[in-house]
Motif scaffolding. Structure first.
Motif, PDB file in Angstrom:
ATOM      1  N   PRO A 138       0.826  -1.210   0.000  1.00  0.00           N
ATOM      2  CA  PRO A 138       0.000   0.000   0.000  1.00  0.00           C
ATOM      3  C   PRO A 138       0.862   1.263   0.000  1.00  0.00           C
ATOM      4  O   PRO A 138       1.928   1.296   0.605  1.00  0.00           O
ATOM      5  CB  PRO A 138      -0.789  -0.119   1.307  1.00  0.00           C
ATOM      6  CG  PRO A 138       0.070  -0.944   2.198  1.00  0.00           C
ATOM      7  CD  PRO A 138       0.843  -1.890   1.313  1.00  0.00           C
ATOM      8  N   TYR A 169       0.198  -8.154   3.744  1.00  0.00           N
ATOM      9  CA  TYR A 169      -0.603  -6.936   3.586  1.00  0.00           C
ATOM     10  C   TYR A 169      -1.077  -6.437   4.949  1.00  0.00           C
ATOM     11  O   TYR A 169      -1.079  -5.238   5.218  1.00  0.00           O
ATOM     12  CB  TYR A 169      -1.785  -7.158   2.637  1.00  0.00           C
ATOM     13  CG  TYR A 169      -2.317  -5.836   2.123  1.00  0.00           C
ATOM     14  CD1 TYR A 169      -1.654  -5.156   1.113  1.00  0.00           C
ATOM     15  CD2 TYR A 169      -3.444  -5.230   2.697  1.00  0.00           C
ATOM     16  CE1 TYR A 169      -2.086  -3.916   0.666  1.00  0.00           C
ATOM     17  CE2 TYR A 169      -3.894  -3.997   2.258  1.00  0.00           C
ATOM     18  CZ  TYR A 169      -3.217  -3.347   1.239  1.00  0.00           C
ATOM     19  OH  TYR A 169      -3.643  -2.115   0.813  1.00  0.00           O
ATOM     20  N   LEU A 173      -0.398  -2.744   6.541  1.00  0.00           N
ATOM     21  CA  LEU A 173      -1.426  -1.822   7.029  1.00  0.00           C
ATOM     22  C   LEU A 173      -1.135  -1.344   8.435  1.00  0.00           C
ATOM     23  O   LEU A 173      -1.267  -0.158   8.744  1.00  0.00           O
ATOM     24  CB  LEU A 173      -2.790  -2.520   7.027  1.00  0.00           C
ATOM     25  CG  LEU A 173      -3.506  -2.617   5.686  1.00  0.00           C
ATOM     26  CD1 LEU A 173      -4.852  -3.277   5.883  1.00  0.00           C
ATOM     27  CD2 LEU A 173      -3.667  -1.239   5.062  1.00  0.00           C
ATOM     28  N   HIS A 397      -8.522  -1.838   1.459  1.00  0.00           N
ATOM     29  CA  HIS A 397      -7.556  -2.597   2.263  1.00  0.00           C
ATOM     30  C   HIS A 397      -8.151  -3.928   2.712  1.00  0.00           C
ATOM     31  O   HIS A 397      -7.515  -4.964   2.622  1.00  0.00           O
ATOM     32  CB  HIS A 397      -7.159  -1.791   3.513  1.00  0.00           C
ATOM     33  CG  HIS A 397      -6.410  -0.523   3.212  1.00  0.00           C
ATOM     34  ND1 HIS A 397      -5.388  -0.460   2.292  1.00  0.00           N
ATOM     35  CD2 HIS A 397      -6.528   0.730   3.716  1.00  0.00           C
ATOM     36  CE1 HIS A 397      -4.907   0.772   2.249  1.00  0.00           C
ATOM     37  NE2 HIS A 397      -5.585   1.513   3.097  1.00  0.00           N
TER      38      HIS A 397
END
Ligand code: 2PG
Ligand code: MG
Length: 422
Positions: A138, A169, A173, A397
């Motif tokens: 991200p 991931y 985050l 997300h």
């Protein structure tokens, strides 16, 4: 055999995260269903397709329900190219000004989702196949300015982070959220009246200068990287076209009420890139300055990604023009800049062949649709730009967390270019 034939198409008006009206399209096939909606930009590039026809969103909806629907019914939803060609044909202009790029995109993506659903596949797998299994990193904005925040906010539109040291991931985050929180705490030191306000994309909106924003971001990334032992690097989106005054051939620093000439801007970009170790620099110059982009790529492109957004607008001809003089080494892919999935794919293909790292991107005005999460994985983009916080960002997300879970046995984090990992 799955029945992928389109049986029904229906459009309605819904709203985006800024409260702006937009279009949502539903496509029903014999065995499946797809629903998609179009986002909207605030700092739009002049070479983007036109979002809505003259009559606005209502006319776009009417056109889909009365004209597009009739022609799509009976077509095979898996024939994406034919569907997207048909949308161009119905529109009949160069820039979707009759149908509107928003209507085209919502229809195009809804058809792809309906096809995927008919075949019992998640969208990313339908688009990318069995080996589309790389999880993107991200890229999210932590401090906002420019057209995404109020007058007293920084001139620069987005101060961004990429958690390049993350191993999943979910972990990526966590790192972004930590930096966001930490920046919020640090901003209070610069802006005594800071009350926790946030701009269009969930980034902090404070009465601070560009310099103070860089300092806050740098300190926060440093703190979080050290604390968690995972590297987070800095990026920025100047969105320089929004600052450009063509008549004066200068960039306006609205906070200071000052202008910066082109050469000054180039030098400033090089200077801050060095001072804050920026690894990602989007739209450092206005959208027609291919030569300036090329100059920057030549001088700092080995240390930072010079990413083109407004300069390319996901448009094949603009990308070709940029590749000729090596204007950048990364590119923002915004499907709504070009109007259909096929057009976005073509742009991405040419960009990648020319050595540009693709970044799948949201818009500042977003809906709850998470199709970009699927496109990032399906089209193998190493990075997805979709903010850090805000409901309409979090849905992207959360969808990537689900995708990561689906890929449990095969997934790996995407391979990042050396500018981000050095
Ligand atoms: C950008 C985008 C998204 P907008 O400039 O990259 O962050 O902003 O959608 O307003 O063009
Ligand atoms: Mg941008």
């Amino acid at each position: 055999m799955a029945e992928t034939m389109i049986e029904d198409v229906y459009a309605r008006k819904i709203y985006d995260s800024r409260g702006g009206p937009t279009i949502e399209v539903e496509v029903v096939t014999v065995d499946g269903f797809g629903r998609a909606s179009a986002p909207a930009g605030a700092s739009t590039g002049v070479h983007e397709v036109v979002a809505f026809p003259k009559g606005g969103v209502d006319e776009a909806i009417k056109l889909v329900n009365e004209v597009v629907a009739e022609k799509l019914v009976g077509m095979d939803s898996t024939d994406q190219v034919a569907v997207d060609d048909l949308l161009h044909e119905i529109d009949g202009t160069e820039n979707f000004s009759r149908l509107g790029g928003a209507a085209a995109l919502a229809t195009s993506i809804a058809v792809a989702k309906a096809a995927a659903s008919s075949l019992g596949l998640p969208l990313f797998q339908y688009v990318g196949g069995t080996f589309a299994a790389e999880i993107p990193f991200p890229l999210g904005n932590v401090i906002g300015g420019g057209k995404h925040a109020g007058e007293r906010a920084p001139n620069i539109q987005e101060f961004l982070v990429i958690p390049v040291g993350a191993r999943s991931y979910g972990e990526a985050l966590e790192l972004c959220f930590r930096v966001h929180r930490e920046v919020g705490r640090i901003i209070g030191k610069f802006d005594k009246s800071f009350a926790g306000g946030r701009g269009d994309e969930g980034a902090w909106a404070a009465n601070i200068s560009d310099e103070e924003a860089f300092q806050a971001l740098s300190e926060a990334c440093h703190n979080v990287s050290n604390e968690l032992g995972r590297k987070v690097v800095l990026g920025v989106d100047f969105a320089a076209s929004s600052m450009w005054i063509p008549e004066e051939r200068a960039y306006l620093l609205r906070r200071e009420g000052r202008r910066r000439a082109r050469e000054e801007q180039i030098n400033y970009v090089i200077e801050v890139a060095e001072r804050y170790d920026l690894r990602y620099i989007e739209d450092p110059l206005q959208e027609e300055d291919f030569e300036g982009f090329s100059l920057l790529t030549k001088s700092i492109g080995h240390r930072a990604l010079i990413c083109g957004d407004d300069i390319f607008t996901t448009n094949v001809a603009r990308i070709r023009q940029g590749l000729e003089i090596k204007a950048a080494n990364a590119i923002i892919i915004k499907p709504n800049q070009v109007g259909t999935l096929t057009d976005a794919y073509k742009a991405l293909r040419i960009a990648r062949t020319g050595g540009l790292m693709p970044v799948m991107s949201h818009r500042s005005g977003e809906t709850e649709d998470a199709f970009i999460s699927h496109l990032a994985v399906g089209l193998r983009c190493p990075v997805i730009k979709t903010g850090v916080l805000g409901g309409e960002r979090i849905v992207k997300h959360n969808e990537l967390i689900r995708i990561e879970e689906m890929l449990e046995n095969v997934k790996c984090m995407a391979e990042l270019p050396p500018q981000l990992t050095r």
